[in-house]
Write a protein that holds these residues in place. Structure first.
Motif, mmCIF file in Angstrom:
data_model
loop_
_atom_site.group_PDB
_atom_site.id
_atom_site.type_symbol
_atom_site.label_atom_id
_atom_site.label_comp_id
_atom_site.label_asym_id
_atom_site.label_seq_id
_atom_site.Cartn_x
_atom_site.Cartn_y
_atom_site.Cartn_z
ATOM 1 N N GLY A 212 92.860 -23.238 25.325
ATOM 2 C CA GLY A 212 91.688 -24.093 25.172
ATOM 3 C C GLY A 212 91.178 -23.859 23.771
ATOM 4 O O GLY A 212 91.499 -24.579 22.836
ATOM 5 N N THR A 213 90.404 -22.790 23.638
ATOM 6 C CA THR A 213 90.014 -22.328 22.307
ATOM 7 C C THR A 213 90.857 -21.146 21.852
ATOM 8 O O THR A 213 90.774 -20.739 20.697
ATOM 9 N N ARG A 214 91.665 -20.583 22.777
ATOM 10 C CA ARG A 214 92.577 -19.497 22.424
ATOM 11 C C ARG A 214 93.763 -19.523 23.375
ATOM 12 O O ARG A 214 93.727 -20.143 24.428
ATOM 13 N N LEU A 215 94.828 -18.818 22.985
ATOM 14 C CA LEU A 215 96.059 -18.774 23.775
ATOM 15 C C LEU A 215 96.050 -17.534 24.662
ATOM 16 O O LEU A 215 95.730 -16.435 24.205
ATOM 17 N N THR A 216 96.410 -17.724 25.953
ATOM 18 C CA THR A 216 96.441 -16.612 26.904
ATOM 19 C C THR A 216 97.755 -16.642 27.667
ATOM 20 O O THR A 216 98.145 -17.678 28.203
ATOM 21 N N ASN A 217 98.428 -15.507 27.723
ATOM 22 C CA ASN A 217 99.673 -15.379 28.469
ATOM 23 C C ASN A 217 99.358 -14.944 29.898
ATOM 24 O O ASN A 217 98.831 -13.856 30.128
ATOM 25 N N ILE A 218 99.662 -15.790 30.880
ATOM 26 C CA ILE A 218 99.383 -15.475 32.287
ATOM 27 C C ILE A 218 100.680 -15.348 33.084
ATOM 28 O O ILE A 218 100.665 -15.470 34.318
ATOM 29 N N THR A 219 101.796 -15.094 32.417
ATOM 30 C CA THR A 219 103.096 -15.048 33.085
ATOM 31 C C THR A 219 103.133 -14.000 34.195
ATOM 32 O O THR A 219 103.655 -14.255 35.292
#
Length: 422
Positions: free
Chosen positions: A273-280
């Motif tokens: 959204g405003t930042r990248l997040t790894n939820i793997t």
């Protein structure tokens, strides 16, 4: 001397002027809409309002918000219920008008906004007001019954927009998504393995076998190409306009990641959204509700702004080499509405395309017949994708298998590129 108690301004409360009883009724509506609210939180909300007071409705809103909302995905439902319950004195008439198109009241006939239908059902709680209408002829009754019997509920849900679903319809759609699969054909490699039915003759292997038998060739050694499975990398937009679609897509990805024999070497998931997040790592949790709850807790920018170009830059810089090796398939879910530099966005999309074997863009805006790539972000991204498809319903996610099984399938890209070049 009598104790002086501060006086708080009152709101236009629906039906009953008693604030505590209305907060209790509001909490019950939130619970029916899916928020986990019990008597303890209701008492906390009443005490919080009594202690904090309010000079305007915004203070009252955020006091109840602090007591009832614990997860990002609950904000939209809370906001719709608060607006419909507290701000409109004729909220029940508005609810009736929204749920029953035959009624006319405060709300005009229109499509419900995000979470509005679920909020309406929570407030009405299954109410079905009786409307005085003339009895239809027997022939018309028979026709209506036949039509209702021939129309499958699942068929209707397949094409229904995720944003327009009620709470019960979302639950049914999630069960349908859990049964979907996303098979992928294996990729051939340059390496070969020995097999009696192989199409290729292995000359070196044949000679080695002959030397063990005095130099006589008794049979030909055959080989076939080794195969491997690609990885699936998903980049999911969780900004305010995409939050509901992204939740449903992540529900589908959880089913894909936990399905045995689907063919994917690994399923990677990122939110932005405003930042990248790894939820793997959360997709490995077998319980889908626990998995998505943990993913939502880690991604702190749910329903925030959108910085597609910056987030794609972070992915290309930090994660591309780790997860995009050996021909990964990339699934990009976003509406493409970005206010950043379109040239920088186009450059990051080009890098993403070059790193992937197949780049598929799912855009929920494509559900509109008059959709055109007029937004700067969409125009910058479109030339650098291999497939452009809608991503707003169960049917659109089912169609993903076609895009993967047909290498030349580009979806709606060719048609929209023609409009873009005009």
């Amino acid at each position: 001397m009598p104790e002086h108690k501060p006086e708080y301004p009152t709101l236009d409360l629906p039906a009953d002027p008693k604030l505590a009883e209305n907060i209790t009724h509001f909490a019950r509506a939130l619970r029916r809409a899916g928020l986990p609210i019990g008597p303890g939180r209701t008492l906390d909300a009443i005490n919080a309002v009594a202690a904090a007071g309010f000079t305007e409705k915004a203070d009252f809103y955020w006091t109840l918000h602090a007591c009832f909302v614990t997860k990002p995905d609950q904000r939209q439902t809370f906001a719709q219920l608060f607006r419909l319950f507290w701000r409109d004195p004729r909220y029940m008439e508005q609810m009736m008008s929204m749920m029953l198109p035959s009624l006319r009241g405060v709300a005009e006939e229109r499509q419900a906004q995000a979470a509005e239908k679920r909020a309406a059902e929570a407030l009405l709680d299954g109410a079905n007001p009786s409307i005085d209408q003339p009895e239809p002829p027997e022939e018309e009754v028979k026709l209506d019954v036949d039509a209702s019997l021939t129309m499958s509920t699942e068929e209707r849900l397949r094409t229904l927009d995720f944003e327009q679903m009620s709470a019960d319809e979302i639950a049914q759609a999630k069960r349908m998504l859990a049964r979907l699969s996303l098979p992928v054909p294996p990729l051939k490699t340059r390496r070969h393995r020995a097999t009696p039915q192989g199409a290729r003759i292995d000359a070196a292997g044949t000679l080695r076998a002959a030397m063990k038998q005095g130099g006589e060739i008794h049979s030909l050694t055959r080989t076939t190409a080794r195969t491997r499975w690609p990885a699936l990398v998903t980049l999911c937009d969780i900004s305010g306009s995409m939050s509901q679609y992204s939740r449903m897509v992540l529900h589908f990805l959880h089913a894909v990641a936990n399905e045995k024999g689907a063919g994917w070497a690994k399923v990677h998931a990122f939110t932005f959204g405003t930042r990248l997040t790894n939820i793997t790592r959360h997709l490995a949790t077998r319980d889908v509700d626990a998995a998505l709850a943990a993913a939502g807790a880690e991604a702190q920018d749910w329903e925030g702004g959108t910085r597609i170009g910056d987030c794609l830059h972070d992915f290309n810089r930090d994660w591309s080499r780790r997860v995009m090796g050996q021909g990964a398939v990339v699934l990009l879910i976003t509406d493409g509405l970005d206010r950043g530099d379109p040239q920088a966005l186009a450059q990051e999309m080009r890098r993403l395309n070059l790193s992937s074997r197949h780049l598929i863009w799912l855009n929920p805006l494509l559900r509109w017949e008059g959709f055109a790539p007029k937004a700067r972000g969409i125009a910058a991204m479109l030339p650098h994708v291999d497939t452009f498809r809608a991503g707003h319903s169960v049917a659109s996610l089912q169609d993903l298998a076609d895009a993967l099984s047909k290498p030349g399938d580009s979806g709606e890209k060719a048609r929209l590129m023609a409009r873009l070049s005009r």
